[in-house]
Write a protein that holds these residues in place. Structure first.
Motif, short mmCIF file in Angstrom:
data_model
loop_
_atom_site.label_atom_id
_atom_site.label_comp_id
_atom_site.label_asym_id
_atom_site.label_seq_id
_atom_site.Cartn_x
_atom_site.Cartn_y
_atom_site.Cartn_z
N SER A 9 0.83 -1.21 0.00
CA SER A 9 0.00 0.00 0.00
C SER A 9 0.86 1.26 0.00
O SER A 9 2.09 1.19 0.07
CB SER A 9 -0.89 0.01 1.25
OG SER A 9 -0.11 0.34 2.40
N LEU A 136 -6.58 1.78 8.48
CA LEU A 136 -6.37 0.33 8.44
C LEU A 136 -7.43 -0.34 9.30
O LEU A 136 -7.49 -0.11 10.51
CB LEU A 136 -4.97 -0.03 8.94
CG LEU A 136 -4.59 -1.51 8.89
CD1 LEU A 136 -4.59 -2.03 7.45
CD2 LEU A 136 -3.22 -1.74 9.53
N ARG A 165 -9.50 2.64 4.17
CA ARG A 165 -8.45 2.71 3.14
C ARG A 165 -7.86 1.33 2.84
O ARG A 165 -7.73 0.95 1.69
CB ARG A 165 -7.35 3.68 3.57
CG ARG A 165 -7.77 5.14 3.57
CD ARG A 165 -6.57 6.04 3.93
NE ARG A 165 -5.54 5.98 2.89
CZ ARG A 165 -4.28 6.36 3.09
NH1 ARG A 165 -3.90 6.79 4.29
NH2 ARG A 165 -3.40 6.29 2.10
N TYR A 166 -7.49 0.59 3.89
CA TYR A 166 -6.82 -0.68 3.69
C TYR A 166 -7.32 -1.73 4.68
O TYR A 166 -7.75 -1.40 5.79
CB TYR A 166 -5.30 -0.53 3.82
CG TYR A 166 -4.72 0.35 2.73
CD1 TYR A 166 -4.60 -0.12 1.42
CD2 TYR A 166 -4.32 1.65 3.02
CE1 TYR A 166 -4.11 0.69 0.42
CE2 TYR A 166 -3.81 2.47 2.01
CZ TYR A 166 -3.71 1.98 0.72
OH TYR A 166 -3.22 2.79 -0.27
N ASP A 185 -7.39 -7.03 -0.79
CA ASP A 185 -5.95 -6.75 -0.86
C ASP A 185 -5.44 -6.61 0.58
O ASP A 185 -5.46 -5.53 1.16
CB ASP A 185 -5.70 -5.46 -1.65
CG ASP A 185 -4.22 -5.17 -1.80
OD1 ASP A 185 -3.40 -6.06 -1.50
OD2 ASP A 185 -3.88 -4.04 -2.22
N VAL A 187 -3.03 -6.16 3.54
CA VAL A 187 -1.72 -5.50 3.66
C VAL A 187 -0.98 -5.85 4.94
O VAL A 187 0.23 -5.64 5.02
CB VAL A 187 -1.85 -3.96 3.54
CG1 VAL A 187 -2.48 -3.58 2.21
CG2 VAL A 187 -2.64 -3.37 4.71
#
Length: 331
Positions: A9, A136, A165-166, A185, A187
């Motif tokens: 990321s 996150l 976001r992640y 995805d 991370v």
């Protein structure tokens, strides 16, 4: 302070990230809210821009404290890490354990990460944190009653909506990380790791390195054991979760302190505390990207942040690890 990229990321976190579990007061024998707010602010002044919290920490209290601490800081200057998947208000999923809330009332904790719960928890966290996005978002524990696909697809939806976001996970093994990666995805994985708890080095760390995912190490000071401040006979306060853990028997405290005494000469040479030396060693281990360090007051927060001011040579790291490898705790 150093900053490290998380996985593939563009999210960068401070290598020492503020762990806000104790800030919620829950399971640590209480806390003072003003002390916790000021601790986060003090850490930020020294470059600790990342804060890790969770709804379960004080049943919303920790997230509210984080929200209060960052309200006057430009949102793009801080990174908020929070979690989902531990519920105290519904009886769904895997029963985790009995506990008490901050008012002393008995509660039951469940690991539950069904789609509707993930979405609800995100909205609740955004409100408590006073923000419109989470940097996150991490499932707190595996939930055997919900397919990983369902959980991760719910997070993917939140990412597409701009609320997250992640995606990260916590306490996942390598196989669970592999499966989660099929649907989002992924991370990072936040897992317990310390000098005296290194089992993730066998499978989880190699898997993360191979897949360019980050390891966020929590409890790197093993809940205070590795500070050198505990002595045999240590008395925990009422409600302190450490009282029944095997790491805190008189025998293990004594053995740990014998090891710490061997590396104390190095800490003294660096004009550092043992805790700072331990934190610095931790983030220099292969695959360990971030160390989460909790603080209940500004003094502790400043000490944690300054761990990154220490420089350790390769020879010094080897010396610490060789002494550590001789330590045998009775667990």
């Amino acid at each position: 302070m150093d900053y490290r990229k998380i996985g593939k990321s563009d999210l960068e976190l401070s290598t020492i990230t503020f762990g806000a579990w104790a800030a919620g007061g829950w399971m640590w024998g209480g806390t003072e809210q003003n002390d916790s707010v000021n601790a986060i602010k003090a850490a930020y002044e020294l470059g600790v821009t990342s804060i890790d919290t969770a709804p379960i920490y004080g049943q919303g209290t920790s997230e509210e404290i984080v929200g209060e601490a960052i309200k006057d800081i430009s949102r793009d200057k801080v990174q908020i890490l929070t979690k989902y998947g531990m519920r105290w208000d519904v009886k769904k999923g895997d029963f985790a354990f009995h506990s008490k809330n901050n008012s002393g009332k008995d509660i039951e904790i469940y690991k539950y990460a069904g789609k509707e719960s993930v979405v609800k928890e995100c909205e609740d966290s955004l409100r408590r944190l006073g923000t419109d996005y989470i940097d996150l978002y991490q499932v707190h524990w595996p939930d055997s009653t919900t397919p990983i696909q369902e959980t991760m697809e719910a997070v993917n939806k939140l990412i597409k909506e701009g609320k997250v976001r992640y995606a990260g996970v916590c306490n996942y093994n390598a196989a669970q990380m592999e499966e989660a990666s099929r649907y989002v995805d992924l991370v990072s994985n936040q897992v317990p790791y310390s000098m005296v708890k290194r089992d993730i080095e066998k499978e989880v760390v190699p898997h993360a390195i191979e897949n360019n995912q980050s390891i966020l190490a929590y409890s790197p000071l093993e809940r205070g054991l590795l500070t050198g401040k505990m002595k045999p006979g240590y008395q925990f306060g009422e409600g302190d979760h450490r009282a029944g853990l095997p790491y805190f028997t008189d025998e293990n405290i004594e053995k740990t302190n014998e090891f710490l005494e061997k590396i104390k000469v190095l800490a003294n040479d660096k004009n550092a505390t043992l805790a700072q030396l331990v934190l610095r060693w931790t983030v220099e281990q292969p695959g360990i990207t971030i160390a989460l360090a909790g603080a209940r007051n500004p003094k502790q927060a400043v000490q944690n942040a300054k761990a990154m001011d220490i420089d350790l040579t390769e020879q010094e790291l080897v010396f610490i690890t060789e002494e550590l490898d001789k330590l045998r705790l009775n667990l």
